[in-house]
Design a protein around this motif. Sequence first.
Motif, PDB file in Angstrom:
ATOM      1  N   ASP A 124     -17.127  16.128  20.171  1.00 58.68           N
ATOM      2  CA  ASP A 124     -16.960  17.504  19.682  1.00 58.68           C
ATOM      3  C   ASP A 124     -16.877  17.554  18.161  1.00 58.68           C
ATOM      4  OD1 ASP A 124     -16.929  18.322  22.319  1.00 58.68           O
ATOM      5  OD2 ASP A 124     -14.749  18.624  22.414  1.00 58.68           O
ATOM      6  N   VAL A 125     -16.069  16.658  17.598  1.00 58.57           N
ATOM      7  CA  VAL A 125     -15.894  16.656  16.139  1.00 58.57           C
ATOM      8  C   VAL A 125     -17.207  16.290  15.439  1.00 58.57           C
ATOM      9  CG1 VAL A 125     -14.803  15.382  14.231  1.00 58.57           C
ATOM     10  CG2 VAL A 125     -13.416  16.235  16.135  1.00 58.57           C
ATOM     11  N   THR A 126     -17.926  15.321  15.991  1.00 60.46           N
ATOM     12  CA  THR A 126     -19.170  14.869  15.360  1.00 60.46           C
ATOM     13  C   THR A 126     -20.224  15.969  15.394  1.00 60.46           C
ATOM     14  OG1 THR A 126     -18.623  12.640  16.135  1.00 60.46           O
ATOM     15  CG2 THR A 126     -20.866  13.008  15.336  1.00 60.46           C
ATOM     16  N   TYR A 127     -20.290  16.640  16.535  1.00 59.01           N
ATOM     17  CA  TYR A 127     -21.238  17.742  16.713  1.00 59.01           C
ATOM     18  C   TYR A 127     -20.935  18.873  15.724  1.00 59.01           C
ATOM     19  CZ  TYR A 127     -23.240  21.694  19.402  1.00 59.01           C
ATOM     20  OH  TYR A 127     -23.922  22.796  19.802  1.00 59.01           O
ATOM     21  N   ALA A 149     -18.769  18.610   2.903  1.00 66.15           N
ATOM     22  CA  ALA A 149     -18.433  19.493   4.041  1.00 66.15           C
ATOM     23  C   ALA A 149     -18.171  18.649   5.292  1.00 66.15           C
ATOM     24  CB  ALA A 149     -19.567  20.477   4.296  1.00 66.15           C
ATOM     25  N   ILE A 150     -18.976  17.624   5.494  1.00 71.22           N
ATOM     26  CA  ILE A 150     -18.811  16.773   6.677  1.00 71.22           C
ATOM     27  C   ILE A 150     -17.517  15.961   6.564  1.00 71.22           C
ATOM     28  CG2 ILE A 150     -19.777  14.768   7.911  1.00 71.22           C
ATOM     29  CD1 ILE A 150     -22.584  15.946   7.135  1.00 71.22           C
ATOM     30  N   GLN A 151     -17.359  15.289   5.439  1.00 68.77           N
ATOM     31  CA  GLN A 151     -16.186  14.423   5.252  1.00 68.77           C
ATOM     32  C   GLN A 151     -14.885  15.225   5.338  1.00 68.77           C
ATOM     33  OE1 GLN A 151     -16.039  12.514   1.381  1.00 68.77           O
ATOM     34  NE2 GLN A 151     -14.747  10.857   2.177  1.00 68.77           N
ATOM     35  N   VAL A 154     -14.092  16.124   8.953  1.00 66.85           N
ATOM     36  CA  VAL A 154     -13.838  15.023   9.880  1.00 66.85           C
ATOM     37  C   VAL A 154     -12.527  14.278   9.576  1.00 66.85           C
ATOM     38  CG1 VAL A 154     -14.707  12.683  10.337  1.00 66.85           C
ATOM     39  CG2 VAL A 154     -16.251  14.641  10.517  1.00 66.85           C
ATOM     40  N   GLU A 155     -12.312  13.952   8.305  1.00 67.46           N
ATOM     41  CA  GLU A 155     -11.204  13.045   7.977  1.00 67.46           C
ATOM     42  C   GLU A 155      -9.813  13.621   8.274  1.00 67.46           C
ATOM     43  OE1 GLU A 155     -13.340  10.006   4.828  1.00 67.46           O
ATOM     44  OE2 GLU A 155     -12.002  11.547   4.010  1.00 67.46           O
ATOM     45  N   PRO A 156      -9.563  14.895   8.031  1.00 72.37           N
ATOM     46  CA  PRO A 156      -8.226  15.414   8.364  1.00 72.37           C
ATOM     47  C   PRO A 156      -7.913  15.333   9.855  1.00 72.37           C
ATOM     48  CG  PRO A 156      -9.342  16.922   6.886  1.00 72.37           C
ATOM     49  CD  PRO A 156     -10.363  15.911   7.328  1.00 72.37           C
ATOM     50  N   LYS A 157      -8.939  15.213  10.681  1.00 71.53           N
ATOM     51  CA  LYS A 157      -8.724  15.075  12.127  1.00 71.53           C
ATOM     52  C   LYS A 157      -8.508  13.620  12.520  1.00 71.53           C
ATOM     53  CE  LYS A 157     -11.252  19.263  13.325  1.00 71.53           C
ATOM     54  NZ  LYS A 157     -11.266  19.782  11.933  1.00 71.53           N
TER      55      LYS A 157
END
Length: 255
Positions: A124-127, A149-151, A154-157
Amino acid sequence: MITLKSKREQRMMHEAGKLLAACHKQLSKQIKPGVTTAELDHFVEDYLKKNGATPEQKGYNGYKYATCASINDEICHGFPRSSPLQDGDIVTIDSVFNLNGALADSAWTYAVGTPSPEAQALMDVTYRALYEGIKQAKVGNRIGDIGHAIQSYVEPKGYTVVRDFTGHGIGPTLHEPPQILHYGSPGKGLRLKEGMVITIEPMINIGEYPSKLDSNGWTARTVDGSLSAQYEHTLVITADGPLILTDQGDAHLYM
Ligand code: MF3
Ligand code: CO
């Protein structure tokens, strides 16, 4: 050299992209426990042949298959193989279609049977990270805006962004400049221009981001053995924003 594609070239790449998107939708119905990635690779080869297209990956730097099939801790460039997929595996199928000389590149991670909650959350996160990146792919923005935007999604998760593989320009050959990093700083890097065609293809890990290469010289996997997922689209930067050439019909929900 970074090439800007004419409207005609964009249309031709879009035709290749639609074919690849339709193929992914068919793959999603076939992937289940007991199926092998070699069978899926043959399905894709067959599908290409029936539709007058060719597998661009086959023969690329000596790569032997129409698809890459990367299972669980494999990040990318897994070889299709004859051992069956197991319930709970995740598998990323990546393929590049050539239709009348026009290319499209798209990877998708699929759950085999019932995924663990951890695997489902990673997918889900990657999508979502893919679409967070794509939203930044607009005229006047810079490449760093995409990676940032991607980093920052993703990283806070608690997940990590693979550093060793990147998105890329595409057409007339598979890997063209510019490189599209999936991490970075806003406002940094090359400015995006109308007519650029690029891929965005974040590879996201549950554990740490370093990768290692198998002895086959191709397959990259996580050093710590953690799961890795990937979603990839090919898109054009247009005056009206990003146009996703490999859209499976879901992109409007996130864009
Ligand atoms: N879709 C992969 C990429 O994004 C293609 C790898 S092609 C291979 O670049 F032949 F190198 F496997
Ligand atoms: Co690619």
